[in-house]
Design a protein around this motif. Structure first.
Motif, mmCIF file in Angstrom:
data_model
loop_
_atom_site.group_PDB
_atom_site.id
_atom_site.type_symbol
_atom_site.label_atom_id
_atom_site.label_comp_id
_atom_site.label_asym_id
_atom_site.label_seq_id
_atom_site.Cartn_x
_atom_site.Cartn_y
_atom_site.Cartn_z
ATOM 1 N N ALA A 232 0.831 -1.207 0.000
ATOM 2 C CA ALA A 232 0.000 0.000 0.000
ATOM 3 C C ALA A 232 0.866 1.257 0.000
ATOM 4 N N ASP A 233 1.939 1.243 0.793
ATOM 5 C CA ASP A 233 2.838 2.401 0.823
ATOM 6 C C ASP A 233 3.426 2.664 -0.557
ATOM 7 N N SER A 234 3.812 1.598 -1.249
ATOM 8 C CA SER A 234 4.372 1.749 -2.591
ATOM 9 C C SER A 234 3.358 2.354 -3.550
ATOM 10 N N LEU A 235 2.123 1.903 -3.461
ATOM 11 C CA LEU A 235 1.080 2.427 -4.338
ATOM 12 C C LEU A 235 0.776 3.894 -4.033
ATOM 13 N N LEU A 236 0.776 4.270 -2.745
ATOM 14 C CA LEU A 236 0.529 5.668 -2.396
ATOM 15 C C LEU A 236 1.672 6.558 -2.868
ATOM 16 N N CYS A 237 2.898 6.080 -2.762
ATOM 17 C CA CYS A 237 4.031 6.855 -3.276
ATOM 18 C C CYS A 237 3.875 7.103 -4.773
ATOM 19 N N ARG A 238 3.454 6.066 -5.488
ATOM 20 C CA ARG A 238 3.280 6.231 -6.929
ATOM 21 C C ARG A 238 2.133 7.186 -7.240
ATOM 22 N N CYS B 254 -5.374 16.507 -2.860
ATOM 23 C CA CYS B 254 -5.396 15.070 -2.562
ATOM 24 C C CYS B 254 -4.946 14.845 -1.124
ATOM 25 N N VAL B 255 -5.658 13.990 -0.396
ATOM 26 C CA VAL B 255 -5.273 13.580 0.954
ATOM 27 C C VAL B 255 -5.249 12.055 0.988
ATOM 28 N N ALA B 256 -4.113 11.499 1.391
ATOM 29 C CA ALA B 256 -3.961 10.051 1.498
ATOM 30 C C ALA B 256 -3.828 9.669 2.971
ATOM 31 N N VAL B 257 -4.526 8.622 3.376
ATOM 32 C CA VAL B 257 -4.486 8.133 4.755
ATOM 33 C C VAL B 257 -4.215 6.634 4.714
ATOM 34 N N SER B 258 -3.128 6.212 5.351
ATOM 35 C CA SER B 258 -2.739 4.796 5.332
ATOM 36 C C SER B 258 -2.971 4.150 6.692
ATOM 37 N N ASN B 259 -2.878 2.818 6.690
ATOM 38 C CA ASN B 259 -3.042 2.019 7.906
ATOM 39 C C ASN B 259 -4.381 2.272 8.593
#
Length: 352
Positions: free
Chosen positions: A217-223, A278-283
């Motif tokens: 998921a981290d890799s996809l958000l970085c992209r 854009c706002v991204a929220v992980s975990n």
């Protein structure tokens, strides 16, 4: 304003029919009743004041999620031949209200002064998604509504809650009852009763939900954000510091805990969604494991993000169904419906 009560009523009916046809929908019986009653109310509101019986000062339209309440309000707002009118959401309006009150700090009856200003700017004021949980906000809004009614402002509300269920916390509900009685006394109450959730039939591509192991998921958000992992830093906002996982020109990435498991506020969410694309929220964890305070922050954030037009990216090791399962908070049905509109196809994500 027109002096012909039939004209605005018929204009509203025609506008509603055109908008439905453009979407390929047909109104169900509850929607037909609601639009007919709103049309009659609008015509009576705009009729000459010599009528022997005054119409209700406002309309309170309530019902389940996705039943078309906001759509009906949009039609009313567009069709109403009123030069000065406003459509607001409760979160943003509360921030505006605080700013207006600060401008009258130290002066007598600042809330009445604000109401007079608002009445001068809008003779029709529409509140979409009206709900209150914080007792301070509830009391402030209740007193303002009293002042606006005295000023003769026509008020329209949409809500997921019947008036009697506003401010549902039992610790505070009794203090809000006088204002519930005010709404019930001065507003025509219209219910869009149970029926289809039309949000599930419409495409509202406002973001993505990524279910993947954390590293993937981290890799996809970085992209998606076009950033390098670890280039985050801190965001200073409203005298709080938020730890960022990443940052791009118009987007930021935070962990769920950094945004919601701290005393963040609706003012913070409004700033983020007004200043970023854009706002991204992980975990993102299953929400039922978390406190009611954290759940309410998530609900408030999703309300603000959905209405703002920001692109939202959520990443979790759990499925969306698991994230949303077993939530008892009364507002969460609206949040679940909005989250279900997120696409799960991350590979087509547009970079922010």
């Amino acid at each position: 304003m027109t002096s012909d009560p039939v004209a605005p009523a018929e204009a509203l009916r025609r506008h509603f029919d055109r908008e439905l046809a453009a979407r390929g929908f047909r109104a169900d019986p509850a929607q037909q009743r609601a639009i007919a009653q709103l049309a009659d109310w609008l015509g009576a509101q705009l009729a000459p004041k010599r009528r022997w019986r005054r119409p209700a000062a406002g309309v309170y339209l309530w019902g389940g999620v996705g039943r078309g309440k906001s759509f009906v309000m949009d039609c009313l707002f567009a069709a109403a031949p009123v030069a000065n009118k406003r459509r607001v959401h409760v979160h943003g309006f509360l921030q505006e209200l605080q700013q207006r009150l600060n401008a009258y700090s130290g002066q007598p009856e600042p809330l009445a002064r604000v109401a007079t200003d608002l009445a001068g700017e809008a003779r029709l004021l529409c509140f979409d998604e009206f709900h209150v949980h914080d007792i301070g906000d509830a009391i402030l809004l209740g007193r303002l509504l009293e002042c606006l009614l005295r000023e003769g402002v026509a008020l329209v509300f949409t809500s997921n809650f019947a008036p009697a269920r506003l401010c549902p916390n039992p610790l505070y509900h009794v203090r809000f009852r006088p204002f519930i009685a005010l709404l019930q006394r001065h507003c025509q109450l219209l219910e869009l009763d149970a029926g289809e959730d039309y949000r599930q039939r419409t495409r509202h591509d406002w973001g993505r939900f990524i279910q993947a192991p954390a590293e993937r998921a981290d890799s996809l958000l970085c992209r998606a954000l076009q950033i390098v992992a670890g280039e985050g830093g801190e965001l200073e906002l409203n005298r709080r510091s938020f730890a960022l996982r990443g940052r791009s020109g118009q987007g930021i990435w935070l962990d769920f805990s950094a945004l919601f498991e701290v005393p963040s506020s609706t003012a913070d969410y409004l700033w983020l969604c007004e200043h970023l694309a854009c706002v991204a929220v992980s975990n993102v964890p299953p929400l039922h494991r978390l406190s009611l305070d954290v759940q309410q922050r998530v609900i408030n954030f999703i309300d603000v993000a959905y209405d703002s037009g920001v692109v939202l990216l959520l990443a979790s090791e759990s499925s969306l169904e698991q994230v949303c399962a077993d939530i008892g908070t009364s507002d969460f049905s609206r949040t679940r419906s909005r989250l279900q509109q997120l696409s799960s196809s991350v590979e087509n994500c547009v970079a922010c």
